[in-house]
Write a protein that holds these residues in place. Structure first.
Motif, short mmCIF file in Angstrom:
data_model
loop_
_atom_site.label_atom_id
_atom_site.label_comp_id
_atom_site.label_asym_id
_atom_site.label_seq_id
_atom_site.Cartn_x
_atom_site.Cartn_y
_atom_site.Cartn_z
N MET A 121 0.84 -1.20 0.00
CA MET A 121 0.00 0.00 0.00
C MET A 121 0.88 1.25 0.00
SD MET A 121 -3.24 -0.73 -0.02
CE MET A 121 -4.18 0.63 0.66
N SER A 122 1.92 1.22 0.80
CA SER A 122 2.81 2.38 0.88
C SER A 122 3.48 2.64 -0.45
CB SER A 122 3.88 2.17 1.96
OG SER A 122 3.29 1.83 3.17
N PHE A 123 3.99 1.59 -1.05
CA PHE A 123 4.63 1.75 -2.35
C PHE A 123 3.63 2.28 -3.36
CE2 PHE A 123 8.68 0.90 -4.28
CZ PHE A 123 8.43 0.86 -5.63
N GLY A 124 2.41 1.75 -3.28
CA GLY A 124 1.36 2.20 -4.18
C GLY A 124 1.06 3.68 -4.00
N ILE A 125 0.93 4.09 -2.74
CA ILE A 125 0.64 5.51 -2.50
C ILE A 125 1.81 6.37 -2.98
CG2 ILE A 125 0.20 7.26 -0.74
CD1 ILE A 125 -1.13 5.12 0.92
N GLY A 126 3.03 5.86 -2.75
CA GLY A 126 4.21 6.59 -3.21
C GLY A 126 4.16 6.84 -4.71
N LEU A 127 3.82 5.82 -5.47
CA LEU A 127 3.73 5.98 -6.92
C LEU A 127 2.52 6.81 -7.33
CD1 LEU A 127 6.20 4.27 -7.34
CD2 LEU A 127 4.95 2.87 -8.95
N ALA A 128 1.46 6.74 -6.51
CA ALA A 128 0.29 7.55 -6.81
C ALA A 128 0.66 9.04 -6.75
CB ALA A 128 -0.84 7.23 -5.84
N CYS A 129 1.51 9.39 -5.80
CA CYS A 129 1.98 10.78 -5.72
C CYS A 129 2.66 11.18 -7.02
CB CYS A 129 2.99 10.96 -4.59
SG CYS A 129 2.30 10.74 -2.97
N LEU A 130 3.41 10.24 -7.59
CA LEU A 130 4.06 10.53 -8.88
C LEU A 130 3.03 10.77 -9.95
CD1 LEU A 130 7.04 8.03 -9.01
CD2 LEU A 130 7.11 10.51 -8.76
N GLY A 131 1.92 10.05 -9.86
CA GLY A 131 0.86 10.27 -10.83
C GLY A 131 0.36 11.71 -10.76
N ALA A 132 0.18 12.19 -9.53
CA ALA A 132 -0.25 13.58 -9.37
C ALA A 132 0.83 14.52 -9.88
CB ALA A 132 -0.53 13.86 -7.90
N ALA A 133 2.08 14.22 -9.52
CA ALA A 133 3.19 15.07 -9.97
C ALA A 133 3.20 15.18 -11.49
CB ALA A 133 4.52 14.51 -9.47
N ALA A 134 2.97 14.06 -12.15
CA ALA A 134 2.99 14.04 -13.62
C ALA A 134 1.91 14.93 -14.20
CB ALA A 134 2.84 12.60 -14.12
N CYS A 135 0.71 14.88 -13.64
CA CYS A 135 -0.38 15.70 -14.15
C CYS A 135 -0.05 17.18 -14.05
CB CYS A 135 -1.67 15.42 -13.37
SG CYS A 135 -2.32 13.77 -13.66
N PHE A 136 0.65 17.56 -12.98
CA PHE A 136 0.99 18.96 -12.81
C PHE A 136 2.23 19.36 -13.59
CE2 PHE A 136 -2.30 19.93 -10.06
CZ PHE A 136 -2.41 19.01 -9.05
N LEU A 137 3.08 18.37 -13.88
CA LEU A 137 4.37 18.69 -14.50
C LEU A 137 4.28 18.80 -16.02
CD1 LEU A 137 7.44 19.05 -14.22
CD2 LEU A 137 7.66 16.58 -14.23
N LEU A 138 3.53 17.92 -16.64
CA LEU A 138 3.57 17.83 -18.10
C LEU A 138 3.22 19.12 -18.84
CD1 LEU A 138 4.36 15.93 -20.34
CD2 LEU A 138 1.99 15.18 -20.50
N PRO A 139 2.21 19.89 -18.38
CA PRO A 139 1.91 21.11 -19.13
C PRO A 139 3.09 22.07 -19.24
CG PRO A 139 0.15 20.63 -17.60
CD PRO A 139 1.24 19.66 -17.29
N ALA A 140 4.01 22.02 -18.25
CA ALA A 140 5.13 22.95 -18.29
C ALA A 140 6.42 22.30 -18.77
CB ALA A 140 5.35 23.56 -16.91
N TYR A 141 6.35 21.02 -19.13
CA TYR A 141 7.59 20.30 -19.40
C TYR A 141 7.39 19.39 -20.60
CZ TYR A 141 12.11 18.53 -17.70
OH TYR A 141 13.44 18.22 -17.56
N TYR A 142 8.06 18.23 -20.61
CA TYR A 142 7.93 17.31 -21.74
C TYR A 142 8.17 15.90 -21.23
CZ TYR A 142 13.02 17.89 -21.45
OH TYR A 142 14.32 17.95 -20.99
N VAL A 143 8.02 14.94 -22.12
CA VAL A 143 8.29 13.56 -21.70
C VAL A 143 9.05 12.82 -22.79
CG1 VAL A 143 6.06 12.68 -22.54
CG2 VAL A 143 7.30 11.42 -20.81
N ASN A 144 10.02 12.03 -22.39
CA ASN A 144 10.71 11.06 -23.25
C ASN A 144 11.22 9.97 -22.32
OD1 ASN A 144 13.25 11.77 -22.11
ND2 ASN A 144 13.53 13.39 -23.60
N PRO A 145 11.72 8.86 -22.86
CA PRO A 145 12.06 7.75 -21.97
C PRO A 145 13.08 8.07 -20.87
CG PRO A 145 11.92 6.97 -24.22
CD PRO A 145 11.79 8.45 -24.29
#
Lengths: 323, 404, 294
Positions: C198-222
């Motif tokens: 559960m902890s690991f899951g919540i940890g990664l869920a935070c990354l999900g939120a981070a991604a939603c806020f980050l992408l409009p101002a940034y970019y993605v590649n591998p």
């Protein structure tokens, strides 16, 4: 025959065997393969001294690698020194950086993850500085001019370099062997297993750990100096980047930390794996690294004590089943 | 002659041909041995995008050469590529060269990044294996005295010099509206080297270099640099960096409403990129670049562009540079009339290859560098990239300065 | 050059950038605080989350902020599965093995992305990507990009949510128990494996939120995750491993240090400020600026 004698004999056999192999091999691919495998083994052995025997995991071992590499390059290019003289300087420099970082970290009682992260931070600091100061060539890097000849530590074929790094690997094996049978080594392992108890028994953990990090850093610096001689180019990313730090620790852990042959076995196994997978499915880049990552995870899953302890792990697995 | 006799004659001719083909396998009809060439690029790791584009360029060239009949002087021998992955690290590139050497390649083409090229050309030199550099702009690559190394395209020295001269020309033609310059470069080999050259040459033409800003790879945020730009208010901003950072910088400038008189790139990562123009048309508008470019009036280049875009790829410099480098190599093999490495090396060295679509002067290899190679000046106008200098390739009049 | 007209926007900019760093560090500090593992795969997981946000926009037209209810649970499931099925099984509880397993996972994730999504850098365009919001405090003004302001708000909300979960819920109590004393918790009947996952899951869920806020101002590649890993580690240590308020404040502090350092020393050398601060904290206050003594 005592354990020490057995180990020394096996090191001798190893040295003789590989030297013979190198003299018989003719193919550039094979010579290069052996050279790079031995180079990876050297890095893993260096890490193992501090990580396996000292119990201090470092995430930033590139710090020592890069220092050795830059000193080797700068001593030749700016100082006009002969590379055979420059290399001990590089080793000395990286050992000194080790003492510096160790003194700071151990003085403030850093252990475990904290120590690991501080080494990583130092590596990054050095990388950023190397990018900015002129004497490292900043972002452009440094190129060691091409001047073939034994006197210039630039051998025409990979055989010469392979023999040189074999020498360093054997030296590292001997030092590791010494750690296993000497008083210093016993103190080091005592500190690793229980620092407070060791202190109570009269050991000075600070000095012992400093010795370990100096040795570890020195060997890593030798690896860096070697890299510069072979590839004749160094820049801050290659010198202090995470890639070398990871290579050092992965080989040691996969092979078995705190063992004599573990780092060598681990480094060799990973090198073979990387080589085999590199051009599989050449048309679809990426699959090779996916396979590498999967095999790495599987290696750890099925050989938790490292490949060197594989025999024991398999036996335990077997026993578990039979019950 | 009666039909019967004609048919019999025809049959006899065919039978004779078949019989002699069996007796002398090389004569008429049988395939000559393929020419093996190493194609080495960083197709995984940090440089994967550029490496893959380069590989694409090489493979397209090989496809075209083979379709046109292969190496004519070797009886139509086809080129067989041996693909290698340098994994974005110099030592891996060197190991791949060893493998290619042992596999019997006649030459190697690669390896995009300067640091990797330094290692691969050196490894190839041990075996006198000719190595054509496709992009690798660092001048050190061709300044080491290696006899096996050849670069068909320009290095950053030439690019920086051409850029400075043309900036002076544009500025003078517009009545010298621009006096101050701010250089923004990425921190590694190509950016630092280019910036050093620019900072040295620009003052000689009367430009004041207000600041040289170095940034990391990757840089996550350009707001600070753009703030600096706002306060310094340079007339011209000169970026020299890779695609991601270039795009981020330009977007940030647009966001903060910073509009210098010109954005004048030298080997700008996104400055002459169809991808950037398509994805950020507003940020890209008006940007001038001094970069690798193809001859816009050459039908072959345009046809290749269509082919590449039909595959869903962008026609970037990695593709056409490597394509041309492969053509140059194939031409040398053809002239050498052999797959012998020494012969090919000699043919590469005295090549006068002109059957290509790059806007270069006459090919002349001096110490492995094609002295005819040159970059072009392009500008993003009307949603497309147009060549503005030199005049013989001009597609549109330059707009300088952008804003008054 | 370092007058208020530049310092003020630089400061605000640092705060908003730091907010995104904080979002990334929140997950890492939870994972470290509970599982005591340094998650080498954090950067690669962020990259996967960024791709998820990207494809939702490209293929389904879902705005990144509206994608939150999709990406966050999705990343949670990924995290739970990874911990339960791979990391737990592979590591046999040894620290150094967990390290290598997460390292192996990061290699696999990065290259799967390379294989399927290709190496191109991707950006999204939304109506508000280039919008800036003027902020005026009389003596100074600044223009801050709207996505970054939203990210700032998001980081505050996310930290508060996490503190609520861990502080007030049953799950939170279990997490705290396991973090403090694993064996004792087991004896109390807590399913430690489940809590870890559960902890690991919540940890990664935070990354999900981070991604939603980050992408409009940034970019993605591998490879995009690699640029954030070191900064995330720094913040976790700075804020105190396992402390959410520490991660938030640490993130903001690091953002400001990076921004001001860049202003004073230049963008390249300015990065040194982060790591010197990191070293100083490790040496002189390893429990972090806001953490409790271990």
């Amino acid at each position: 025959m005592s354990a020490l004698q057995k180990e020394l004999l096996s090191i001798a056999f190893f040295a003789g065997g590989v030297a013979l192999l190198l003299s018989l091999l003719d193919s550039g691919v094979s010579l290069n393969f052996v050279m790079m495998a031995l180079y990876a083994a050297l890095l893993a052995q260096a890490w193992n001294i501090l990580g396996g025997y000292g119990g201090q995991f470092s995430f930033g071992h590139a710090l020592f690698f890069g220092t050795g590499a830059y000193v080797q390059a700068i001593a030749q290019i700016d100082g006009g020194l002969n590379p055979w003289v420059a290399m001990p300087l590089g080793v000395l420099a990286s050992a000194s950086v080790g003492v510096f970082v160790g003194a700071l970290s151990f003085r403030y009682g850093l252990k475990g993850s904290y120590f690991a992260l501080v080494t990583l931070a130092f590596a990054e600091v050095f990388r950023i500085v190397a990018l900015s100061v002129p004497f490292t060539g900043a972002g452009v890097g440094l190129m060691v001019p091409l001047r073939e000849g034994f006197g210039n530590m630039q051998f025409g074929s990979r055989r010469g370099f392979a023999l040189m790094v074999l020498g360093l690997v054997v030296l590292a094996l001997l030092v590791t062997c010494w750690l296993r049978h000497s008083r210093f080594g016993a103190y080091l392992q005592a500190v690793r297993d229980n620092e407070d108890a060791a202190r109570a028994a009269g050991v000075n953990p600070f000095r012992i750990k400093l010795g370990a990090i100096a040795l570890s850093g020195g060997f890593m610096g030798a690896g860096g100096a070697f890299y510069v001689q072979v590839f004749q180019y160094i820049d801050p990313g290659i010198a202090y980047g995470a890639h070398t730090s990871v290579e050092a620790l992965v080989g040691a852990i996969v092979g078995g930390m705190g063992t004599l042959w573990g780092p060598l076995i681990g480094a060799l196994a990973l090198h073979v794996l990387a080589d085999l997978t590199r051009n599989l499915f050449g048309q679809l880049p990426g699959i090779n690294m996916v396979i590498y990552g999967v095999v790495l995870v599987l290696m750890i899953m099925f050989a938790p004590r490292g490949l060197g302890g594989l025999g024991r792990s398999v036996r335990e697995l077997w026993k578990g089943r039979a019950r | 002659m009666s039909t019967h006799v004609r048919n019999r004659r025809h049959f006899m001719a065919q039978a004779t041909a078949a019989a002699s083909a069996l007796a002398f396998p090389m004569v008429g009809g049988a395939q000559p041995k393929p020419v093996k060439l190493g194609v080495l690029h960083p197709v995984t790791g940090a440089l994967a995008f550029s490496g893959q584009q380069c590989r694409e360029g090489a493979l397209l060239a090989i496809e075209d050469i083979n379709k046109a009949g292969g190496i004519k002087s070797l009886g139509g021998a086809k080129i067989e590529p041996l693909l290698g992955d340098a994994q974005s690290q110099p030592q891996v590139g060197a190991a791949e060269v060893e493998k290619m050497n042992e596999a019997g390649v006649s030459a190697v083409l690669g390896a995009y990044a300067s640091a990797i090229c330094l290692a691969t050309t050196q490894a190839a030199a041990k075996y006198n294996l000719p190595h054509v550099v496709d992009v690798g702009v660092a001048d050190q690559i061709v300044e080491r005295g290696l006899k096996n190394t050849f670069r068909f395209g320009p290095g950053y020295g030439v690019c920086a010099r051409v850029a400075v001269i043309n900036l002076h020309v544009l500025n003078t033609a517009a009545g010298k509206p621009a006096k101050t310059v701010m250089i923004i470069h990425e921190e590694s080999l190509f950016g630092t080297g280019t910036a050093n050259l620019l900072a040295r040459e620009l003052p000689g033409y009367g430009f004041e270099v207000k600041e040289v800003v170095k940034h990391a790879n990757p840089t996550r945020d350009f707001n600070n640099i753009v703030l600096r730009m706002k306060s310094l208010n340079p007339d011209i901003v000169i970026p020299a960096n890779y695609y991601n950072e270039y795009a981020l910088l330009l977007r940030t400038m647009q966001q903060q409403k910073v509009t210098p008189k010109a954005v004048y790139s030298v080997l700008g990562g996104a400055a002459s990129s169809f991808k950037f123009v398509k994805e950020s048309p507003d940020s890209a508008n008006g940007i001038i670049d001094c970069n690798h470019w193809f001859n816009p009036k050459d039908a072959r280049a345009l046809a290749l562009r269509k082919r590449v875009e039909a595959k869903g790829l962008f026609f970037t410099y990695e593709i056409f540079n490597t394509y041309t480098a492969m053509m140059y190599l194939a031409d040398a093999i053809n002239r050498a009339k052999s797959t012998d490495r020494a012969a090919i090396t000699a043919a590469l060295a005295d090549s006068t290859f002109s059957d290509h679509f790059m806007p270069y002067g006459p090919t002349k290899m001096v110490n492995g560098q094609n002295t005819g190679a040159q970059p072009l000046m392009t500008q993003v106008l009307g949603g497309d990239i147009k060549v503005i200098i030199p005049r013989e390739y001009r597609q549109a009049e330059p707009v300088f300065p952008m804003k008054s | 050059m370092t007058d208020l007209s530049i310092l003020f926007p630089s400061l605000l900019n640092g705060l908003t950038t730091g907010a995104v760093y904080a979002l990334i560090a929140l997950g890492l500090t939870l994972i470290y605080g509970v599982l005591h593992i340094i998650n080498f795969a954090h950067g690669a997981a962020l990259m996967l989350a960024l791709y998820a946000v990207y494809w939702l926009k490209e293929a389904a037209g879902v705005d990144p902020y509206l994608a939150l209810p999709l990406v966050v649970p999705g990343m949670f499931v990924l995290g739970y599965a990874l911990q339960r099925l791979v990391i737990n099984r592979a590591s046999h509880g040894k620290d150094e093995n967990i390290l290598l397993v997460t390292l192996g996972l990061s290699i696999v994730m990065e290259n799967l992305a390379l294989l399927f999504f290709k190496s191109d850098t991707r950006t999204i365009e939304t109506a508000y990507t280039l919008t800036t919001v003027p902020i005026d405090i009389g003596i100074a003004q600044a223009m801050i990009a709207l996505p970054k302001l939203v990210a700032f708000g998001g980081a505050l909300v996310a930290s508060a949510t996490l503190m609520l979960i861990v502080g007030r819920t049953d799950l939170g109590r279990a997490i705290r128990a396991v973090a403090k004393e694993k064996h004792g918790a087991k004896l109390m009947g807590i399913d430690v494996d489940h809590v870890y996952a559960m902890s690991f899951g919540i940890g990664l869920a935070c990354l999900g939120a981070a991604a939603c806020f980050l992408l409009p101002a940034y970019y993605v590649n591998p490879q995009v995750g690699n640029g954030f890993v070191l900064v995330a580690f720094t913040i976790v240590v700075l804020g105190g491993m396992g402390s959410f308020s520490g991660a938030l404040l640490g993130g903001l502090l690091i953002g400001v240090v990076e921004s001001l350092g860049g202003l004073l020393l230049g963008e390249s050398l300015g990065q040194i400020g982060i790591f010197l601060l990191f070293i100083a904290v490790l040496l002189f206050r390893p429990q972090g600026l806001f953490g409790a003594k271990a």
